[in-house]
Design a protein around this motif. Structure first.
Motif, PDB file in Angstrom:
ATOM      1  N   HIS A  16      54.077  34.057  91.677  1.00 44.34           N
ATOM      2  CA  HIS A  16      53.827  34.327  90.261  1.00 44.34           C
ATOM      3  C   HIS A  16      52.990  33.209  89.637  1.00 44.34           C
ATOM      4  O   HIS A  16      52.040  33.466  88.907  1.00 44.34           O
ATOM      5  N   GLY A  17      53.311  31.984  89.940  1.00 42.32           N
ATOM      6  CA  GLY A  17      52.545  30.859  89.407  1.00 42.32           C
ATOM      7  C   GLY A  17      51.126  30.816  89.931  1.00 42.32           C
ATOM      8  O   GLY A  17      50.187  30.522  89.191  1.00 42.32           O
ATOM      9  N   VAL A  18      50.942  31.150  91.202  1.00 38.93           N
ATOM     10  CA  VAL A  18      49.601  31.145  91.791  1.00 38.93           C
ATOM     11  C   VAL A  18      48.755  32.266  91.201  1.00 38.93           C
ATOM     12  O   VAL A  18      47.583  32.081  90.882  1.00 38.93           O
ATOM     13  N   SER A  19      49.346  33.444  91.027  1.00 42.38           N
ATOM     14  CA  SER A  19      48.565  34.599  90.576  1.00 42.38           C
ATOM     15  C   SER A  19      48.352  34.642  89.067  1.00 42.38           C
ATOM     16  O   SER A  19      47.500  35.392  88.586  1.00 42.38           O
ATOM     17  N   THR A  20      49.093  33.881  88.296  1.00 41.89           N
ATOM     18  CA  THR A  20      48.929  33.928  86.840  1.00 41.89           C
ATOM     19  C   THR A  20      48.340  32.646  86.267  1.00 41.89           C
ATOM     20  O   THR A  20      48.292  32.485  85.066  1.00 41.89           O
ATOM     21  N   SER A  21      47.888  31.780  87.122  1.00 44.33           N
ATOM     22  CA  SER A  21      47.314  30.516  86.661  1.00 44.33           C
ATOM     23  C   SER A  21      45.981  30.760  85.959  1.00 44.33           C
ATOM     24  O   SER A  21      45.262  31.703  86.275  1.00 44.33           O
ATOM     25  N   THR A  22      45.641  29.913  85.012  1.00 42.52           N
ATOM     26  CA  THR A  22      44.325  30.007  84.365  1.00 42.52           C
ATOM     27  C   THR A  22      43.268  29.268  85.180  1.00 42.52           C
ATOM     28  O   THR A  22      42.104  29.301  84.846  1.00 42.52           O
ATOM     29  N   HIS A  23      43.685  28.626  86.237  1.00 43.25           N
ATOM     30  CA  HIS A  23      42.766  27.942  87.146  1.00 43.25           C
ATOM     31  C   HIS A  23      42.665  28.793  88.412  1.00 43.25           C
ATOM     32  O   HIS A  23      43.608  29.457  88.800  1.00 43.25           O
ATOM     33  N   PHE A  24      41.509  28.791  89.032  1.00 49.47           N
ATOM     34  CA  PHE A  24      41.340  29.597  90.237  1.00 49.47           C
ATOM     35  C   PHE A  24      42.196  29.041  91.369  1.00 49.47           C
ATOM     36  O   PHE A  24      42.415  27.849  91.491  1.00 49.47           O
ATOM     37  N   ALA A  25      42.700  29.935  92.193  1.00 48.61           N
ATOM     38  CA  ALA A  25      43.500  29.542  93.353  1.00 48.61           C
ATOM     39  C   ALA A  25      43.227  30.531  94.478  1.00 48.61           C
ATOM     40  O   ALA A  25      43.062  31.728  94.242  1.00 48.61           O
ATOM     41  N   ALA A  26      43.159  30.037  95.684  1.00 44.40           N
ATOM     42  CA  ALA A  26      42.943  30.891  96.847  1.00 44.40           C
ATOM     43  C   ALA A  26      43.784  30.362  97.998  1.00 44.40           C
ATOM     44  O   ALA A  26      43.415  29.385  98.626  1.00 44.40           O
ATOM     45  N   PRO A  27      44.921  30.979  98.253  1.00 42.93           N
ATOM     46  CA  PRO A  27      45.732  30.549  99.386  1.00 42.93           C
ATOM     47  C   PRO A  27      44.951  30.686 100.694  1.00 42.93           C
ATOM     48  O   PRO A  27      44.192  31.641 100.877  1.00 42.93           O
ATOM     49  N   LEU A  28      45.131  29.758 101.578  1.00 39.93           N
ATOM     50  CA  LEU A  28      44.422  29.732 102.850  1.00 39.93           C
ATOM     51  C   LEU A  28      45.416  29.957 103.979  1.00 39.93           C
ATOM     52  O   LEU A  28      46.491  29.351 104.000  1.00 39.93           O
ATOM     53  N   ILE A  29      45.056  30.834 104.903  1.00 42.11           N
ATOM     54  CA  ILE A  29      45.891  31.093 106.070  1.00 42.11           C
ATOM     55  C   ILE A  29      45.136  30.579 107.285  1.00 42.11           C
ATOM     56  O   ILE A  29      43.990  30.956 107.514  1.00 42.11           O
ATOM     57  N   VAL A  30      45.782  29.728 108.058  1.00 38.77           N
ATOM     58  CA  VAL A  30      45.170  29.160 109.254  1.00 38.77           C
ATOM     59  C   VAL A  30      45.735  29.877 110.472  1.00 38.77           C
ATOM     60  O   VAL A  30      46.954  29.952 110.644  1.00 38.77           O
ATOM     61  N   VAL A  31      44.843  30.415 111.293  1.00 37.14           N
ATOM     62  CA  VAL A  31      45.244  31.076 112.534  1.00 37.14           C
ATOM     63  C   VAL A  31      44.842  30.158 113.675  1.00 37.14           C
ATOM     64  O   VAL A  31      43.678  29.795 113.798  1.00 37.14           O
ATOM     65  N   ASN A  32      45.804  29.810 114.521  1.00 32.94           N
ATOM     66  CA  ASN A  32      45.543  28.872 115.599  1.00 32.94           C
ATOM     67  C   ASN A  32      46.245  29.334 116.866  1.00 32.94           C
ATOM     68  O   ASN A  32      47.174  30.116 116.811  1.00 32.94           O
ATOM     69  N   GLY A  33      45.762  28.863 117.984  1.00 32.70           N
ATOM     70  CA  GLY A  33      46.390  29.168 119.255  1.00 32.70           C
ATOM     71  C   GLY A  33      45.699  30.303 119.983  1.00 32.70           C
ATOM     72  O   GLY A  33      44.642  30.783 119.566  1.00 32.70           O
ATOM     73  N   PRO A  34      46.288  30.749 121.078  1.00 25.58           N
ATOM     74  CA  PRO A  34      45.660  31.773 121.918  1.00 25.58           C
ATOM     75  C   PRO A  34      45.447  33.107 121.201  1.00 25.58           C
ATOM     76  O   PRO A  34      44.546  33.850 121.554  1.00 25.58           O
ATOM     77  N   ILE A  35      46.264  33.398 120.202  1.00 29.79           N
ATOM     78  CA  ILE A  35      46.097  34.665 119.485  1.00 29.79           C
ATOM     79  C   ILE A  35      44.729  34.752 118.822  1.00 29.79           C
ATOM     80  O   ILE A  35      44.131  35.814 118.745  1.00 29.79           O
TER      81      ILE A  35
END
Length: 64
Positions: A16-35
């Motif tokens: 809720h805090g990330v999606s309603t902030s007046t500042h831009f936010a972009a969660p980052l997902i890191v994919v690592n390993g053999p997958i």
């Protein structure tokens, strides 16, 4: 993506805090390993460019 969605729904993440902030936010997902290699995920130059179906599919599905 399931793990990322479950983490985003955890109250500790404060979606809720990330999606309603007046500042831009972009969660980052890191994919690592053999997958990463087995699904054809590009992690070098042109990550969001054409020609990398796994990148486009994951990004397109997670945004919509």
């Amino acid at each position: 993506m399931i793990a990322a969605a479950e983490c985003a729904c955890d109250p500790a993440f404060n979606l809720h805090g990330v999606s309603t902030s007046t500042h831009f936010a972009a969660p980052l997902i890191v994919v690592n390993g053999p997958i990463r290699a087995s699904i054809g995920l590009n992690s070098a130059f042109g990550v969001f460019g054409p020609g990398y179906r796994a990148n486009a599919t994951i990004d397109g599905r997670s945004v919509s």
